[in-house]
Design an enzyme around this catalytic site. Sequence first.
Site, mmCIF file in Angstrom:
data_model
loop_
_atom_site.group_PDB
_atom_site.id
_atom_site.type_symbol
_atom_site.label_atom_id
_atom_site.label_comp_id
_atom_site.label_asym_id
_atom_site.label_seq_id
_atom_site.Cartn_x
_atom_site.Cartn_y
_atom_site.Cartn_z
ATOM 1 N N GLU A 1 0.827 -1.104 0.070
ATOM 2 C CA GLU A 1 -0.248 -0.065 0.067
ATOM 3 C C GLU A 1 0.916 1.188 0.058
ATOM 4 O OE1 GLU A 1 -3.652 -1.624 2.999
ATOM 5 O OE2 GLU A 1 -1.782 -1.171 3.813
ATOM 6 N N ASP B 1 -12.105 -6.556 -1.558
ATOM 7 C CA ASP B 1 -12.714 -7.559 -1.553
ATOM 8 C C ASP B 1 -14.048 -7.234 -0.835
ATOM 9 O OD1 ASP B 1 -10.465 -7.691 1.031
ATOM 10 O OD2 ASP B 1 -12.650 -8.057 1.629
HETATM 11 N N1 SAH Z 1 -0.851 -11.993 7.046
HETATM 12 C C1 SAH Z 1 -1.404 -10.896 5.829
HETATM 13 C C2 SAH Z 1 -2.572 -10.210 6.554
HETATM 14 C C3 SAH Z 1 -3.253 -9.166 5.618
HETATM 15 S S1 SAH Z 1 -4.508 -8.679 6.675
HETATM 16 C C4 SAH Z 1 -0.272 -10.134 5.469
HETATM 17 O O1 SAH Z 1 0.547 -9.660 6.622
HETATM 18 O O2 SAH Z 1 -0.306 -9.343 4.279
HETATM 19 C C5 SAH Z 1 -5.561 -7.727 5.309
HETATM 20 C C6 SAH Z 1 -5.072 -6.207 5.407
HETATM 21 O O3 SAH Z 1 -5.950 -5.845 4.456
HETATM 22 C C7 SAH Z 1 -5.315 -5.394 6.697
HETATM 23 O O4 SAH Z 1 -4.315 -4.619 6.654
HETATM 24 C C8 SAH Z 1 -6.771 -4.750 6.638
HETATM 25 O O5 SAH Z 1 -6.662 -3.363 7.024
HETATM 26 C C9 SAH Z 1 -7.080 -4.828 4.890
HETATM 27 N N2 SAH Z 1 -8.167 -5.521 4.687
HETATM 28 C C10 SAH Z 1 -8.679 -5.722 3.332
HETATM 29 N N3 SAH Z 1 -9.763 -6.510 3.343
HETATM 30 C C11 SAH Z 1 -10.289 -6.753 4.651
HETATM 31 C C12 SAH Z 1 -11.177 -7.513 5.328
HETATM 32 N N4 SAH Z 1 -12.046 -8.192 4.462
HETATM 33 N N5 SAH Z 1 -11.284 -7.555 6.701
HETATM 34 C C13 SAH Z 1 -10.412 -6.833 7.277
HETATM 35 N N6 SAH Z 1 -9.185 -6.309 6.926
HETATM 36 C C14 SAH Z 1 -9.364 -6.245 5.568
#
Ligand code: SAH
Length: 227
Positions: free
Chosen positions: A11, A196
């Site tokens: 990001e 998503d």
């Molecule tokens: N282990 C993975 C975790 C990603 S969590 C990693 O380190 O890449 C997903 C990230 O995207 C978080 O920062 C959150 O803010 C965002 N995000 C996107 N879609 C989401 C959803 N459906 N629920 C919660 N957070 C979401």
Amino acid sequence: MIGIIAAMNVEMEALRAHIENPVSETVSGVTFVRGRIGNHEVVTAVCGIGKVFAALCAQTMILRYAPEKVINTGVAGSLSSLLNIGSIAVSSCVVQHDMDTSPLGDPLGLISGINKVELPADKLLCTDLAACAGELGIHTASGPIASGDQFVASAERKTFITDTFGAIACEMEGAAVGQVCYVNSVPFCILRAISDSADGSSHMDYPTFVKMAAEQSVKLMLRYLSK
Ligand code: SAH
């Protein structure tokens, strides 16, 4: 100086590539890179996933760099039929959907001490960011953004968050950044491109669209910083 926080490298890296004369400093494991983008001095940070890292980062940024405003940019799950993948959610306020002292009679999401559920984002900052999206032809919607230490990926949780908080998008950091900014009286806005739909297909959509969504939010940030 404008503070810009993202949770993940994907990001932030394309935005950081535009920093002129970057100067880095690492504090408590978070690397802050400051310099100039467009017409603004900025300090940027990749905070990591979840509310604790986000709060740690926002507080450190405020103490060490005193940004006049903070933008939390990145991706999120959509909770609204108005927001498709690639569209951008702009915060009117932030809520914490996993904050729950309701067995004691408190409303869901209440932040005790502050005694509020919704923490307001800065109207002018959010309006300016939404206007930049408009100029780029990126669709936006404005409303509450809900954060929690959970990747939301079920219709049940999605319905709970929309029914309880009226939120339009869910993610894992914005409300922590917002709370830190609120107690420090620093204006903030949360800006999240949809990766998503926070439902049963999220685990497949997120890896497919996270990069494209992150590019949308970077595009918008660059437009804003060019003003
Ligand atoms: N282990 C993975 C975790 C990603 S969590 C990693 O380190 O890449 C997903 C990230 O995207 C978080 O920062 C959150 O803010 C965002 N995000 C996107 N879609 C989401 C959803 N459906 N629920 C919660 N957070 C979401």
